[in-house]
Write an enzyme that holds these catalytic residues in place. Structure first.
Site, PDB file in Angstrom:
ATOM      1  N   HIS A   1      22.736  25.219 -11.947  1.00  0.00           N
ATOM      2  CA  HIS A   1      21.935  26.377 -12.365  1.00  0.00           C
ATOM      3  C   HIS A   1      20.717  25.825 -13.112  1.00  0.00           C
ATOM      4  O   HIS A   1      20.588  25.964 -14.326  1.00  0.00           O
ATOM      5  CB  HIS A   1      22.788  27.281 -13.256  1.00  0.00           C
ATOM      6  CG  HIS A   1      22.282  28.682 -13.406  1.00  0.00           C
ATOM      7  ND1 HIS A   1      21.006  29.068 -13.054  1.00  0.00           N
ATOM      8  CD2 HIS A   1      22.900  29.800 -13.885  1.00  0.00           C
ATOM      9  CE1 HIS A   1      20.875  30.368 -13.311  1.00  0.00           C
ATOM     10  NE2 HIS A   1      22.004  30.832 -13.819  1.00  0.00           N
TER      11      HIS A   1
ATOM     12  N   ARG B   1      21.159  38.967 -15.846  1.00  0.00           N
ATOM     13  CA  ARG B   1      20.077  38.248 -16.526  1.00  0.00           C
ATOM     14  C   ARG B   1      19.182  37.471 -15.572  1.00  0.00           C
ATOM     15  O   ARG B   1      17.955  37.566 -15.632  1.00  0.00           O
ATOM     16  CB  ARG B   1      20.649  37.258 -17.557  1.00  0.00           C
ATOM     17  CG  ARG B   1      20.918  37.854 -18.890  1.00  0.00           C
ATOM     18  CD  ARG B   1      22.101  37.180 -19.511  1.00  0.00           C
ATOM     19  NE  ARG B   1      23.283  37.557 -18.750  1.00  0.00           N
ATOM     20  CZ  ARG B   1      24.030  38.608 -19.033  1.00  0.00           C
ATOM     21  NH1 ARG B   1      23.768  39.339 -20.066  1.00  0.00           N
ATOM     22  NH2 ARG B   1      25.072  38.937 -18.282  1.00  0.00           N
ATOM     23  N   THR B   2      19.789  36.662 -14.709  1.00  0.00           N
ATOM     24  CA  THR B   2      18.973  35.772 -13.885  1.00  0.00           C
ATOM     25  C   THR B   2      18.093  36.590 -12.947  1.00  0.00           C
ATOM     26  O   THR B   2      16.886  36.381 -12.858  1.00  0.00           O
ATOM     27  CB  THR B   2      19.866  34.783 -13.113  1.00  0.00           C
ATOM     28  OG1 THR B   2      20.722  34.136 -14.045  1.00  0.00           O
ATOM     29  CG2 THR B   2      19.044  33.743 -12.385  1.00  0.00           C
TER      30      THR B   2
ATOM     31  N   ARG C   1      20.310  32.887  -5.187  1.00  0.00           N
ATOM     32  CA  ARG C   1      21.646  32.642  -5.759  1.00  0.00           C
ATOM     33  C   ARG C   1      22.660  32.823  -4.648  1.00  0.00           C
ATOM     34  O   ARG C   1      22.637  33.828  -3.919  1.00  0.00           O
ATOM     35  CB  ARG C   1      21.955  33.613  -6.897  1.00  0.00           C
ATOM     36  CG  ARG C   1      23.426  33.549  -7.310  1.00  0.00           C
ATOM     37  CD  ARG C   1      23.739  34.321  -8.563  1.00  0.00           C
ATOM     38  NE  ARG C   1      23.199  33.656  -9.737  1.00  0.00           N
ATOM     39  CZ  ARG C   1      23.453  34.027 -10.984  1.00  0.00           C
ATOM     40  NH1 ARG C   1      24.244  35.057 -11.211  1.00  0.00           N
ATOM     41  NH2 ARG C   1      22.927  33.379 -12.002  1.00  0.00           N
TER      42      ARG C   1
ATOM     43  N   LYS D   1      25.502  41.336   9.221  1.00  0.00           N
ATOM     44  CA  LYS D   1      25.602  41.262  10.694  1.00  0.00           C
ATOM     45  C   LYS D   1      25.935  39.850  11.151  1.00  0.00           C
ATOM     46  O   LYS D   1      25.963  39.578  12.343  1.00  0.00           O
ATOM     47  CB  LYS D   1      24.270  41.695  11.326  1.00  0.00           C
ATOM     48  CG  LYS D   1      23.832  43.089  10.967  1.00  0.00           C
ATOM     49  CD  LYS D   1      22.498  43.385  11.645  1.00  0.00           C
ATOM     50  CE  LYS D   1      21.903  44.707  11.177  1.00  0.00           C
ATOM     51  NZ  LYS D   1      20.517  44.865  11.615  1.00  0.00           N
TER      52      LYS D   1
HETATM   53  C1  NCD Z   1      25.819  32.244 -15.765  1.00  0.00           C
HETATM   54  C2  NCD Z   1      25.920  32.032 -14.269  1.00  0.00           C
HETATM   55  O1  NCD Z   1      25.672  32.940 -13.481  1.00  0.00           O
HETATM   56  O2  NCD Z   1      26.252  30.908 -13.928  1.00  0.00           O
HETATM   57  N1  NCD Z   1      25.107  33.373 -16.139  1.00  0.00           N
HETATM   58  C3  NCD Z   1      23.747  33.371 -16.092  1.00  0.00           C
HETATM   59  O3  NCD Z   1      23.122  32.969 -15.139  1.00  0.00           O
HETATM   60  N2  NCD Z   1      23.117  33.799 -17.198  1.00  0.00           N
HETATM   61  C4  NCD Z   1      27.101  32.104 -16.468  1.00  0.00           C
HETATM   62  C5  NCD Z   1      28.310  32.860 -16.018  1.00  0.00           C
HETATM   63  O4  NCD Z   1      28.277  33.641 -15.059  1.00  0.00           O
HETATM   64  O5  NCD Z   1      29.342  32.683 -16.657  1.00  0.00           O
END
Ligand code: NCD
Length: 268
Positions: free
Chosen positions: A92, A15-16, A64, A43
């Site tokens: 997040h 999703r993200t 991320r 590397k």
């Molecule tokens: C979450 C995350 O990555 O922290 N998912 C997301 O970004 N939609 C929640 C999760 O991984 O449980």
């Protein structure tokens, strides 16, 4: 818009990553996808060098990374705007924005004066850390934290709530009373990848499951949310319940990220 976004993911994401990608494309920009598994990280390049290199080609970075505080740390060396798409068990923030927006959309009112129940892995779940903190900016909210004792909300988050004068209770059971008083029920996945001891994960997984029977005890106008992915915390039978907002929540993520990218690139 003609700008370029570096979408840098050192952890799995559906999703993200896709919503940042879709957001940039819908704004008329373009995206370079960078996965740690196929970049010079392999590397031994430092995170800082990778991000600074990508900045030479792009206008905004989405990152991320599995390490808590890594995005904040690297941002000190960045010239382009950098958006935190999740830093380990830390934060997040863009998810918190889309979650707050979802509460607003679902209730047609600002997220204030609400009882918000957060359920599941509150220790390692970064979404609830950021959301609990963000909602302190709105008046008169209070929280019910429901988790196994070992997965309680970290002190650094409750310290923010204490400082803001926000009240909260903690319990391990998703009881009838908790359900009946919740305006928002925010369910999270037990974060398997963050456990040092897989036996502990095996013991705790499946500790909560929201079923139609559970929802029968919740308020008629409550909002049921989950950042997704779910791995059994909400049964699929609940999906047709009009209170189940998680797929609408997911879609809101794209709009929020469009707004954020436009804001930080000066394209608004
Ligand atoms: C979450 C995350 O990555 O922290 N998912 C997301 O970004 N939609 C929640 C999760 O991984 O449980």
């Amino acid at each position: 818009m003609g700008k370029l976004l570096a979408n840098v993911f050192y952890e799995p994401s559906t999703r993200t990553s896709c919503s940042f990608n879709a957001a940039m494309l819908r704004l008329g920009g373009q995206v370079i996808q960078v996965k740690a598994s196929t970049s010079s990280v392999k590397k031994g390049e430092t995170l800082q060098d990778t991000i600074r290199s990508l900045e030479c080609y792009t206008d905004v970075t989405v990152l991320r990374h599995p390490e808590k505080s890594s995005v904040a740390r690297v941002s000190a060396h960045c010239e382009n705007p950098i958006l935190n798409a999740g830093d380990g068990a830390g934060e997040h923030p863009t998810q918190a924005l889309l979650d707050a927006y979802t509460i607003y959309r679902e209730r047609s009112a600002m997220p204030e004066g609400l009882t918000i129940t957060m359920v599941g892995d509150l220790k390692f779940g970064r979404t609830v850390h950021s959301l609990a903190r963000l909602l302190t900016m709105f008046p008169n909210n209070n929280y019910q934290f429901i988790s196994p004792g070992e997965l309680a909300m970290p002190e650094y988050v409750t310290a923010v709530l204490d400082a803001a004068g926000v009240t909260y209770t903690s319990a391990s059971e998703l009881s009838e009373e908790v359900l009946g008083t919740s305006d928002v029920i925010y369910v999270t996945r037990i974060q398997k990848e963050r456990f040092e001891c897989q036996e502990t994960y095996e013991r705790l997984k499946g500790c909560y499951c929201v079923t139609p029977e559970v929802m029968a005890k919740a308020k008629a106008d409550c909002v049921l949310m989950h950042p997704l992915p779910r791995v059994g915390e909400i049964s699929e039978e609940v999906d047709s319940d009009p209170r189940a907002a998680y797929f609408r929540q997911m879609k809101n993520g794209m709009y929020i990220r469009m707004a954020l990218i436009a804001l930080v690139t000066g394209s608004n």
